[in-house]
Each structure stands twice: as C-alpha cells, then as structure tokens.
Design a protein around this motif. Structure first.
Motif, PDB file in Angstrom:
ATOM      1  N   TYR A   1       0.807  -1.227   0.000  1.00 54.59           N
ATOM      2  CA  TYR A   1       0.000   0.000   0.000  1.00 54.59           C
ATOM      3  C   TYR A   1       0.837   1.273   0.000  1.00 54.59           C
ATOM      4  O   TYR A   1       0.380   2.309  -0.431  1.00 54.59           O
ATOM      5  CB  TYR A   1      -1.098  -0.042   1.060  1.00 54.59           C
ATOM      6  CG  TYR A   1      -0.846   0.386   2.494  1.00 54.59           C
ATOM      7  CD1 TYR A   1       0.408   0.467   3.075  1.00 54.59           C
ATOM      8  CD2 TYR A   1      -1.954   0.706   3.295  1.00 54.59           C
ATOM      9  CE1 TYR A   1       0.566   0.835   4.394  1.00 54.59           C
ATOM     10  CE2 TYR A   1      -1.807   1.088   4.611  1.00 54.59           C
ATOM     11  CZ  TYR A   1      -0.540   1.148   5.167  1.00 54.59           C
ATOM     12  OH  TYR A   1      -0.389   1.519   6.468  1.00 54.59           O
ATOM     13  N   GLN A   2       2.078   1.187   0.472  1.00 56.93           N
ATOM     14  CA  GLN A   2       2.944   2.382   0.388  1.00 56.93           C
ATOM     15  C   GLN A   2       3.199   2.724  -1.085  1.00 56.93           C
ATOM     16  O   GLN A   2       3.248   3.896  -1.468  1.00 56.93           O
ATOM     17  CB  GLN A   2       4.283   2.141   1.106  1.00 56.93           C
ATOM     18  CG  GLN A   2       4.192   1.631   2.532  1.00 56.93           C
ATOM     19  CD  GLN A   2       3.601   2.631   3.509  1.00 56.93           C
ATOM     20  OE1 GLN A   2       3.104   3.684   3.118  1.00 56.93           O
ATOM     21  NE2 GLN A   2       3.635   2.300   4.793  1.00 56.93           N
TER      22      GLN A   2
ATOM     23  N   THR B   1       1.259   1.786  -3.714  1.00 63.61           N
ATOM     24  CA  THR B   1       0.035   2.220  -4.403  1.00 63.61           C
ATOM     25  C   THR B   1      -0.301   3.654  -3.994  1.00 63.61           C
ATOM     26  O   THR B   1      -0.697   4.465  -4.830  1.00 63.61           O
ATOM     27  CB  THR B   1      -1.145   1.268  -4.104  1.00 63.61           C
ATOM     28  OG1 THR B   1      -1.251   1.104  -2.698  1.00 63.61           O
ATOM     29  CG2 THR B   1      -0.932  -0.091  -4.751  1.00 63.61           C
ATOM     30  N   MET B   2      -0.079   3.983  -2.707  1.00 60.86           N
ATOM     31  CA  MET B   2      -0.308   5.375  -2.286  1.00 60.86           C
ATOM     32  C   MET B   2       0.670   6.314  -2.989  1.00 60.86           C
ATOM     33  O   MET B   2       0.295   7.391  -3.447  1.00 60.86           O
ATOM     34  CB  MET B   2      -0.158   5.514  -0.770  1.00 60.86           C
ATOM     35  CG  MET B   2      -1.372   5.087   0.019  1.00 60.86           C
ATOM     36  SD  MET B   2      -1.227   5.554   1.748  1.00 60.86           S
ATOM     37  CE  MET B   2      -0.084   4.333   2.354  1.00 60.86           C
TER      38      MET B   2
ATOM     39  N   TYR C   1       2.016   5.956  -5.822  1.00 59.81           N
ATOM     40  CA  TYR C   1       1.557   6.118  -7.211  1.00 59.81           C
ATOM     41  C   TYR C   1       0.387   7.109  -7.272  1.00 59.81           C
ATOM     42  O   TYR C   1       0.354   8.013  -8.112  1.00 59.81           O
ATOM     43  CB  TYR C   1       1.146   4.742  -7.756  1.00 59.81           C
ATOM     44  CG  TYR C   1       0.626   4.777  -9.165  1.00 59.81           C
ATOM     45  CD1 TYR C   1       1.402   5.293 -10.195  1.00 59.81           C
ATOM     46  CD2 TYR C   1      -0.652   4.290  -9.470  1.00 59.81           C
ATOM     47  CE1 TYR C   1       0.922   5.328 -11.509  1.00 59.81           C
ATOM     48  CE2 TYR C   1      -1.131   4.321 -10.768  1.00 59.81           C
ATOM     49  CZ  TYR C   1      -0.346   4.839 -11.783  1.00 59.81           C
ATOM     50  OH  TYR C   1      -0.817   4.874 -13.066  1.00 59.81           O
ATOM     51  N   ALA C   2      -0.538   6.922  -6.339  1.00 61.17           N
ATOM     52  CA  ALA C   2      -1.722   7.782  -6.351  1.00 61.17           C
ATOM     53  C   ALA C   2      -1.364   9.230  -5.969  1.00 61.17           C
ATOM     54  O   ALA C   2      -1.913  10.170  -6.523  1.00 61.17           O
ATOM     55  CB  ALA C   2      -2.781   7.202  -5.416  1.00 61.17           C
ATOM     56  N   TYR C   3      -0.394   9.401  -5.036  1.00 62.09           N
ATOM     57  CA  TYR C   3       0.088  10.760  -4.716  1.00 62.09           C
ATOM     58  C   TYR C   3       0.650  11.402  -5.988  1.00 62.09           C
ATOM     59  O   TYR C   3       0.416  12.554  -6.301  1.00 62.09           O
ATOM     60  CB  TYR C   3       1.224  10.708  -3.679  1.00 62.09           C
ATOM     61  CG  TYR C   3       0.797  10.524  -2.236  1.00 62.09           C
ATOM     62  CD1 TYR C   3      -0.311  11.164  -1.697  1.00 62.09           C
ATOM     63  CD2 TYR C   3       1.566   9.722  -1.388  1.00 62.09           C
ATOM     64  CE1 TYR C   3      -0.658  10.994  -0.364  1.00 62.09           C
ATOM     65  CE2 TYR C   3       1.222   9.551  -0.051  1.00 62.09           C
ATOM     66  CZ  TYR C   3       0.119  10.195   0.455  1.00 62.09           C
ATOM     67  OH  TYR C   3      -0.217  10.037   1.774  1.00 62.09           O
TER      68      TYR C   3
ATOM     69  N   SER D   1       2.665  14.371  -4.731  1.00 59.37           N
ATOM     70  CA  SER D   1       3.881  13.681  -4.276  1.00 59.37           C
ATOM     71  C   SER D   1       4.921  14.630  -3.668  1.00 59.37           C
ATOM     72  O   SER D   1       5.647  14.253  -2.768  1.00 59.37           O
ATOM     73  CB  SER D   1       4.497  12.859  -5.406  1.00 59.37           C
ATOM     74  OG  SER D   1       4.659  13.654  -6.549  1.00 59.37           O
TER      75      SER D   1
ATOM     76  N   LEU E   1       5.362  11.917  -0.674  1.00 60.85           N
ATOM     77  CA  LEU E   1       5.599  10.561  -1.202  1.00 60.85           C
ATOM     78  C   LEU E   1       6.803   9.906  -0.523  1.00 60.85           C
ATOM     79  O   LEU E   1       6.762   8.732  -0.148  1.00 60.85           O
ATOM     80  CB  LEU E   1       5.801  10.646  -2.723  1.00 60.85           C
ATOM     81  CG  LEU E   1       6.035   9.342  -3.475  1.00 60.85           C
ATOM     82  CD1 LEU E   1       5.392   9.404  -4.856  1.00 60.85           C
ATOM     83  CD2 LEU E   1       7.519   9.026  -3.611  1.00 60.85           C
TER      84      LEU E   1
ATOM     85  N   GLN F   1       6.009   9.011   3.099  1.00 59.34           N
ATOM     86  CA  GLN F   1       5.128   7.843   3.147  1.00 59.34           C
ATOM     87  C   GLN F   1       5.911   6.555   2.929  1.00 59.34           C
ATOM     88  O   GLN F   1       5.725   5.567   3.639  1.00 59.34           O
ATOM     89  CB  GLN F   1       4.048   7.996   2.066  1.00 59.34           C
ATOM     90  CG  GLN F   1       2.985   6.944   2.112  1.00 59.34           C
ATOM     91  CD  GLN F   1       2.065   7.106   3.309  1.00 59.34           C
ATOM     92  OE1 GLN F   1       1.397   8.110   3.450  1.00 59.34           O
ATOM     93  NE2 GLN F   1       2.049   6.113   4.179  1.00 59.34           N
TER      94      GLN F   1
END
Ligand code: ATP
Ligand code: PRP
Ligand code: NIO
Ligand code: MG
Length: 491
Positions: A19-20, A22-23, A25-27, A33, A130, A133
C-alpha cells in the motif's frame, strides 16, 4: 535463488507494504507527491510494563535512507505488476519517477541508547509527502524490534546490577535478520557480549562463550572432556558442570583448576545450566572458595529473564555472570513494541503548515499534531520531566505548564531557568544529506548505561514503576484539543 545469501540483491527499496507503493503512485498521479509533510514515529506504551524504553535502530534507518534507491531489478519487478484487468499496475512514467527519486528529507531523531517515553517522537521526518510515506514501513520494522530488544536488555542488565550479561540468543531468535538485530540491540541495552559470531564480525560486539553439554558427552568422562578443553583453551576455562551431576561437576572443575594452577594457568569459572540456580550456585561458590578458587566465576543460564534474575538476586544466589538467550532476543513476554508513524502536519498550497490529527474513539490513538520536538529537563543531573512542544513556541516564560496528553488534570509547572534542559531530537539528515556522525556501538552502549543513571530508580523498578512525567506544552495542548474538537464538529 540463494536463500540465505544475496537475498536482498543489494536493495531494500521493496521491503515495504504494497500500500505504500500504491499510495505513492496515487500521490504522484494526483499531483501531491511533492507536497511537504511532517511525520512522527513514536510508541504509545512502554513495553513489558516497563517505566522506560531504550531507543535503538537509528543506525539501520540511516543506512536505509542513504541507500534509498529503487534499482533496476526493483523497477523491473514493479513494471511487471499487473492489475486485475491485465494493465500494468504502475504507469511507466511513474516507474521513471521512482528511478530518478532522490532522497531529500530532513530527519531528526533521538539518538540510540536514549531513554525515551510514550508519545514523544523518536524520529521526525519532513519532506515530500511521497518520500515520507515510503519510509513508514521500513522505519517501523527497524525501530520497533531493536527498541523492544534494547529495552528488554536494559531491564535485564539493570537487575544484574553490574554483573556481565552474555547474550546467548541466536539459536532461538526470530530468523537470521532477527538474530543479528537482536544481538545488536541487546548490546545497546547493556549486554556485555554475544555468542553470535556474525554479529561480532558485523557490529564489533565482543564475542564470548563457554561450551555445550555435547562437548562433555563426546568424551568417556566429564574429567576427560574438561582436560581436552583445557588443552585447547588453557586461558579460557569455564566448565559446564551440570551434564551428569552438578556437585560432582564442580568437584571435577576444581580438580581441573588445580591442574591448571600447576601449569601457571587459571580456572576462570563454571557454568550451571539447570536445577535450582540459587542453591547450586551457593554450593559451588562454597566449594570453589574452600578449594582456593575465590576468583573463579559462577555463570548461570537456563531460561532466565529479568524477573528470575531479580528473584535470584533476592535469594542471594552466588552468580557472577548471566547467560541469557531466548527470553531476551525474542522479547518473550511482548513480541512487538507497537510504534506507529503518523502524519503531524502538511503544507498547504499557500506554503502554510497545517497541523494534522487523526481522531479516534480511543483517546490514546489521537496523535500529537504539528512540527514538534521534546525537551528534557534535569535537576541536579536527574531527569525530571519531558515536554513536547511546537518548534516555533516562545519558551522564554518564567514558568511553563506541561499537561498530560490523556488527562488534562495532570499538570506540572516547570521553571526552565532553574533547570538544565536538552532537546531530544537531533538532526540526522538535512535535505537528504547526512549531517550526523554515527557513534561507535560500544559508545552507544555506554550512553545507555549513563542515560539510565540520570533517572530515579523509581522509574526503573520491574513492578509498578513510577510513571515519568511527559506532557504537552500548554499551547500545543490547546492546539491539539481544538483540532480534535474541530474534527468532531464541536466548533
Ligand atoms: N532459585 C530459583 N528461583 C527462581 N527460578 C529459578 C531458580 N532456579 C532456577 N530457576 C528457573 O526455573 C526454571 C527451571 O526450568 P526447568 O525446570 O525447565 O529447568 P531444569 O529442569 O532445572 O533444567 P533442564 O530442563 O534444562 O535440565 C528456569 O527458568 C530457571 O531459570
Ligand atoms: O536458556 P536460554 O536463555 O535460551 O539460554 C541459552 C540456552 O541455550 C543452551 O542450551 P539449550 O537451551 O539449547 O539446551 P538445554 O535446554 O538442554 O539447556 C544453553 O545451555 C542455555 O540453556
Ligand atoms: O557459550 C555458551 O555457553 C552458550 C552459547 C549459546 C547458547 N548457550 C550457551
Ligand atoms: Mg535451555
């Protein structure tokens, strides 16, 4: 693949929760980011019902951050990942972004070997959202375990009251990396040596040990085994006396001591690994003293921990050196520390820092917002309280009030000009550049011991330790309360 060598292929960038990524990527996709953020790593409760905790693991974190790079293998693996619809999970442009990622965070942290308390930041990270995270999982992985084991070791070594504690845990540790990290953390917590030879090689920890029951069993008699050992190591004779009969074992060790004496050598001691350790250590002590070996040490082992050690001290066991494995390196009675990593502030689009809280039904889970540090106050060299405060607060007042984060009726007045103080967080990285000089491990261990000296013994006892006061500086307390009320739509 070679399982135990080259397993990581030089890169730890993927040692993270999915999930780090995927987050991340989404950031990146949502243009967030590079937005600046502050995160804190902290724990909510001392482990083992201890009155304190010992920080350990920072050196690994430093190493991790310095090598914060996705290599070709990592990127190839991520490029091949597919969503359910068969499309790549990550856009090739994101893979390129990761390839060019350059670690540029500010990191401040408490030094290894520091005595620390719940809710105070152990590590503070400021930088692009990013990057902050992505650091969450590996930093927690490193800090949770080493801090846990260093604390266990400190509890044990405090009860040993200066007697050497030898760490014997490798055979029972949680795998290869767990064993190495545990040996390192045990040494930071005050152990004198490890039996783990690789930890000795990698970290410079003194290596020591005796011999096993199998050594005795490999010979036709215990005496023959002792003799052969003395032949190989005339200057390092600690004989394991309990393979067949502890009393006869001590008698044989004494005979060996006499033979060694004739050769100008010395019996260093005996080890007892079973039975009533208070009883046998005293019987052995008397026998050794009577036979003219008052300097020979009694080493004890066998499922020891701080509680049994403390009980043996109360029983006046004649034990000089403690060998402790399983219960130390596995942190037997509490297998995880539970430190967390939470966002504390985010810079908005106007460049203004916005403090952040996570609201929870459980008040213990509400974090402390803002860009904060911890100041420790000392009176006559003894630590008296820790104050968590926002970095931009004016602390020049004659008197400050600190407020317990979970019970506002618990308060303490502090007169800063009558006390010495120091900030607990020290700069480690500035804009991705390391500014901290990593101390030698032996110096960290020394620091643990001298830091613990600065705390009243009430905080260090095993049972119902006195709670060391940690509070929020008043304005931080109000900020937090208001943010929580706001989040709950109360104002
Ligand atoms: N005097 C004592 N007071 C309190 N605990 C003790 C005392 N002596 C030994 N112990 C502890 O009691 C436990 C004894 O465990 P156990 O019965 O498994 O060992 P043992 O039978 O003596 O030896 P082994 O099974 O290794 O031959 C160990 O954890 C040991 O550290
Ligand atoms: O008890 P620990 O704190 O883990 O210390 C290490 C133990 O490892 C060795 O024996 P091992 O336990 O392998 O065999 P044993 O049970 O027969 O003593 C040693 O003799 C200790 O007992
Ligand atoms: O050296 C020892 O005595 C030793 C080493 C590991 C485990 N138990 C004992
Ligand atoms: Mg055992």
């Amino acid at each position: 693949m070679k399982i135990t060598r080259d397993l990581y292929q030089g890169s730890l960038a993927l040692l993270t929760d999915f999930y780090q990524l995927t987050m991340a990527y989404a950031y990146w996709k949502s243009g967030k980011s590079e937005q600046e953020a502050v995160f804190n790593l902290f724990f909510r409760k001392n482990p083992f019902q201890s009155g304190f905790t010992i920080a350990a693991g920072l050196d690994y974190v430093i190493d991790y951050c310095r090598n914060f790079k996705f290599d070709e293998n990592d990127l190839a693996y991520l490029s091949e990942m597919r969503k359910e619809d068969g499309e790549p999970t990550f856009d090739p442009a994101f893979i390129q972004y990761l390839k060019e990622l350059d670690f540029c965070c500010d990191i401040d942290a408490v030094e290894e070997g520091s005595v620390i308390f719940p809710n105070t930041p152990m590590i503070r990270v400021k930088g692009p959202l990013l990057q902050c995270q992505l650091l969450e999982t590996p930093m927690l992985n490193i800090m949770n375990f080493q801090t846990l084991v260093a604390t266990k070791a400190a509890r044990i070594t405090l009860e040993a009251k200066g007697d050497p504690v030898l760490e014997f845990g490798l055979r029972r540790a949680q795998g290869i990396d767990g064993a190495l990290a545990a040996s390192r953390a045990s040494y930071i917590g005050g152990c004198s040596s490890t039996s783990n030879v690789m930890a000795g090689k990698l970290f410079g920890i003194p290596v020591s040990g005796t011999h096993a029951h199998s050594w005795i069993m490999a010979f036709e008699s215990e005496m023959a085994a002792f003799e052969a050992y003395a032949d190989a190591f005339p200057d390092n004779c600690i004989f394991l006396v309990d393979t067949y009969d502890t009393i006869k074992g001590v008698q044989n060790a004494i005979r060996m001591g006499e033979l060694l004496k004739e050769k100008g050598k010395k019996l260093l001691g005996i080890r007892i690994d079973s039975g009533d350790l208070a009883y046998y250590s005293n019987v052995a002590r008397e026998m050794l003293d009577e036979a003219g070996f008052p300097d020979a040490k009694v080493v004890a082992s066998n499922d020891l921990d701080e509680h049994i050690l403390s009980s043996l001290k109360l029983q006046e066991a004649a034990i000089d050196i403690w060998g402790i494995g399983t219960k130390l390196v596995t942190a037997y009675d509490q297998p995880a520390l539970g430190a967390v990593y939470k966002m504390a502030a985010l810079k908005d689009h106007d460049g203004k820092w916005v403090p952040k809280v996570k609201v929870s039904q459980q008040s213990i889970k509400i974090n402390i917002p803002g860009y904060h540090n911890v100041k420790r106050f000392y009176k006559n060299g003894k630590a008296v309280s820790d104050m968590i405060y926002l970095e931009n607060t004016d602390l020049s007042a004659q008197e400050l009030t600190i407020i317990d984060p979970y019970d506002p009726t618990k308060r303490k007045k502090i007169s800063p000009d009558q006390l010495e103080s120091k900030d607990m967080l020290v700069p480690i990285f500035v804009k991705g550049e390391k500014v901290y000089t990593r101390p030698l491990l032996a110096d960290i261990r020394q620091k643990t011991l001298s830091n613990l000296e600065k705390f009243d013994k009430a905080h260090k006892r095993l049972i119902n330790p006195h709670i060391y006061p940690v509070g929020l500086e008043e304005s931080l307390y109000h900020l937090r309360t208001n943010l929580v009320l706001q989040a709950k739509n109360f104002n």
